[in-house]
Design a protein around this motif. Structure first.
Motif, short mmCIF file in Angstrom:
data_model
loop_
_atom_site.label_atom_id
_atom_site.label_comp_id
_atom_site.label_asym_id
_atom_site.label_seq_id
_atom_site.Cartn_x
_atom_site.Cartn_y
_atom_site.Cartn_z
N SER A 219 0.83 -1.21 0.00
CA SER A 219 0.00 0.00 0.00
C SER A 219 0.86 1.26 0.00
O SER A 219 0.55 2.23 -0.70
CB SER A 219 -0.93 0.00 1.21
OG SER A 219 -1.84 -1.08 1.16
N THR A 222 2.52 1.90 -3.49
CA THR A 222 1.60 2.37 -4.54
C THR A 222 0.82 3.61 -4.11
O THR A 222 -0.05 4.08 -4.85
CB THR A 222 0.59 1.25 -4.89
OG1 THR A 222 -0.08 0.83 -3.70
CG2 THR A 222 1.30 0.08 -5.53
N GLN A 223 1.12 4.13 -2.90
CA GLN A 223 0.41 5.29 -2.35
C GLN A 223 -1.09 5.02 -2.28
O GLN A 223 -1.92 5.90 -2.55
CB GLN A 223 0.70 6.54 -3.18
CG GLN A 223 2.15 6.94 -3.18
CD GLN A 223 2.41 8.24 -3.92
OE1 GLN A 223 1.57 8.72 -4.66
NE2 GLN A 223 3.57 8.82 -3.71
N CYS A 224 -1.42 3.80 -1.91
CA CYS A 224 -2.82 3.40 -1.83
C CYS A 224 -3.34 3.59 -0.40
O CYS A 224 -2.67 3.20 0.56
CB CYS A 224 -2.97 1.93 -2.24
SG CYS A 224 -4.66 1.30 -2.17
N PRO A 305 -9.29 -0.47 -0.50
CA PRO A 305 -8.97 0.37 -1.67
C PRO A 305 -7.86 -0.24 -2.51
O PRO A 305 -6.97 -0.94 -2.00
CB PRO A 305 -8.51 1.69 -1.04
CG PRO A 305 -9.08 1.69 0.34
CD PRO A 305 -9.11 0.26 0.77
N MET A 307 -5.29 0.78 -6.09
CA MET A 307 -4.87 1.76 -7.07
C MET A 307 -5.05 1.16 -8.47
O MET A 307 -5.21 -0.06 -8.62
CB MET A 307 -3.41 2.15 -6.83
CG MET A 307 -3.17 2.81 -5.48
SD MET A 307 -4.14 4.30 -5.24
CE MET A 307 -3.19 5.46 -6.20
N PRO A 308 -5.03 1.99 -9.52
CA PRO A 308 -5.27 1.48 -10.87
C PRO A 308 -4.31 0.39 -11.31
O PRO A 308 -4.67 -0.47 -12.11
CB PRO A 308 -5.13 2.73 -11.75
CG PRO A 308 -5.47 3.86 -10.86
CD PRO A 308 -4.96 3.47 -9.50
N ASN A 309 -3.06 0.40 -10.82
CA ASN A 309 -2.10 -0.62 -11.23
C ASN A 309 -2.07 -1.80 -10.27
O ASN A 309 -1.19 -2.66 -10.35
CB ASN A 309 -0.70 -0.03 -11.37
CG ASN A 309 -0.15 0.49 -10.05
OD1 ASN A 309 -0.91 0.84 -9.14
ND2 ASN A 309 1.16 0.57 -9.94
#
Length: 416
Positions: A219, A222-224, A305, A307-309
């Motif tokens: 997390s 990926t800055q999630c 949550p 992230m897109p990747n």
């Protein structure tokens, strides 16, 4: 355009296409993609541009096949990934798997090239450590006693893995081969960061194939968002529905990140700094992951949550079994109109489909895509059609009730 720039553009294009094809093979689709959109509709959505289309087609021709490097994917993750590697090879891609001479599950295959390197421990040493771990987990005894045994055994296995990574990075002949092979991407499990170090050295886009990284490093990298208010931490025994005090407990589980995780990854940070010849931490390298393939499934795991990747591919853990014969007992009417397309697709996949239906029905008809077995019923086609038409032509009247009663009674007689 210089030749060097052209080569970089070509390599980037090949890498992107290889990553996309790998994801599609694993059953992944992208929001907003045109993967399942008819060609005419796709052009309408994106806007026709003949010069751009010709340019893209020419680039795809250059990227018809790519080279994928796979490393640090042993243990249970190997069972999930090897089938995908076989499919990539069948599509024309070149797959090279780098593995130590001593491994848990990685075996050679005719569908990909395996490059082995020597290590300082034997296969017997590794097998004994793994067997001891399973024995400790299932043996009787107090929790604390088993906990310290597990920690001690995990340290032995961890030392083997760190030693294996060190000997890979020190194998100059193998590293030279990897540098000269001009790979397009690397697939690795970041829980064992040796592949992450190699990706940085070779300047390759990396695909991470993982269940999770301890301490929430996935997390952070990926800055999630990873809110402790409803995302339960590992080993906390909590759910996504927590009281205030349970949220406090969940938050306290994050305190281990301050010392335990840095301590666990410190050997790899040291190896990375020595190999890359600059001060770097494994946590810094995690940030450079291109795609994160997460072996999670929100049917079984609590939602969180992404992230897109970060792409969940939990189904890759499931075994694929052929269905040589499938029995279908359909529901007549509008239900069959929806089911028929699925039955046709199953037949096209090679399954033998047998449909059992009454001789008198509304929509179920014979087809070349399945074998149809009919049975007798005590009414005629006209009876069923008349009852159905009456229920449609005379809505909201007493005739509706009468027509439906006749229809239901006749359908129920199938099972008598």
């Amino acid at each position: 355009m210089s030749s060097e720039v052209a080569l970089k553009c070509r390599a980037s294009t090949r890498a992107a296409v290889l990553l996309l094809r790998a994801l599609v093979l694993l059953g992944i689709s992208f929001p907003g993609s045109t993967h399942h959109i008819p060609a005419g509709m796709a052009l309408h959505l994106w806007g026709p541009s003949p010069p751009a289309v010709l340019l893209l087609l020419s680039l795809l021709g250059l990227a018809a096949a790519g080279k994928l490097l796979v490393t640090s994917v042993d243990g249970s993750p190997w069972f999930s990934i090897w089938e995908g590697l076989d499919m990539l090879r069948q599509k024309g891609h070149e797959v090279v798997v780098v593995v130590p001479e001593v491994s848990v599950n990685v075996k050679t295959s005719e569908n990909f090239l395996v490059k082995k390197y020597p290590v300082s421990f034997t296969q017997e040493d590794m097998d004994n450590a793994v067997k001891t771990m399973f024995h400790i987990i299932f043996e009787d005894g107090s929790f604390l006693e088993r906990y310290f045994k597990v920690v001690e055994n995990m340290k032995i296995i961890s030392d083997y893995i760190v030693s294996s990574c060190e000997q890979l990075l020190q194998n100059k002949e193998l590293i030279r081969y990897l540098e000269e092979s001009k790979f397009d991407a690397i697939l690795t499990d970041p829980a064992i960061p040796c592949g992450v170090i190699l990706a940085e050295h070779l300047s390759l886009p990396s695909v991470y194939f993982l269940r999770s990284i301890p301490c929430g490093f996935d997390s952070e990298a990926t800055q999630c968002p990873n809110p402790p208010s409803y995302v339960p931490r590992m080993f906390s025994d909590l759910t996504d529905q927590m009281t205030f005090f349970q949220r406090v407990k969940n938050l306290l589980f994050d305190t281990q990140n301050l010392f335990l995780c840095d301590f666990a990854f410190e050997p790899y940070s040291k190896l990375a700094s020595e190999f890359l010849q600059r001060e770097v931490t494994v946590h810094d390298l995690f940030w450079k992951g291109s795609v994160w393939l997460l072996r999670v499934e929100f049917v079984l795991d609590y939602p969180r949550p992404l992230m897109p990747n970060m792409i969940p591919i939990g189904g890759v853990n499931c075994a694929h079994k052929e269905l040589p014969q499938l029995l279908v007992v359909p529901v007549d009417g509008s239900h069959w109109l929806s089911m028929r397309e699925v039955v046709d697709m199953l037949r096209q996949k090679g399954h033998e489909v047998v449909v059992v239906a009454p001789e008198v029905s509304l929509h179920i008809k014979p087809s070349k895509n399945f074998v149809m077995k009919m049975y007798l019923v005590p009414y005629k086609q006209d009876d069923l059609d008349n009852a159905f038409k009456a229920s449609v032509l005379y809505p909201l009247t007493s005739k509706v009730c009468s027509a439906f009663a006749v229809l239901i009674s006749r359908i129920q007689s199938h099972f008598v």
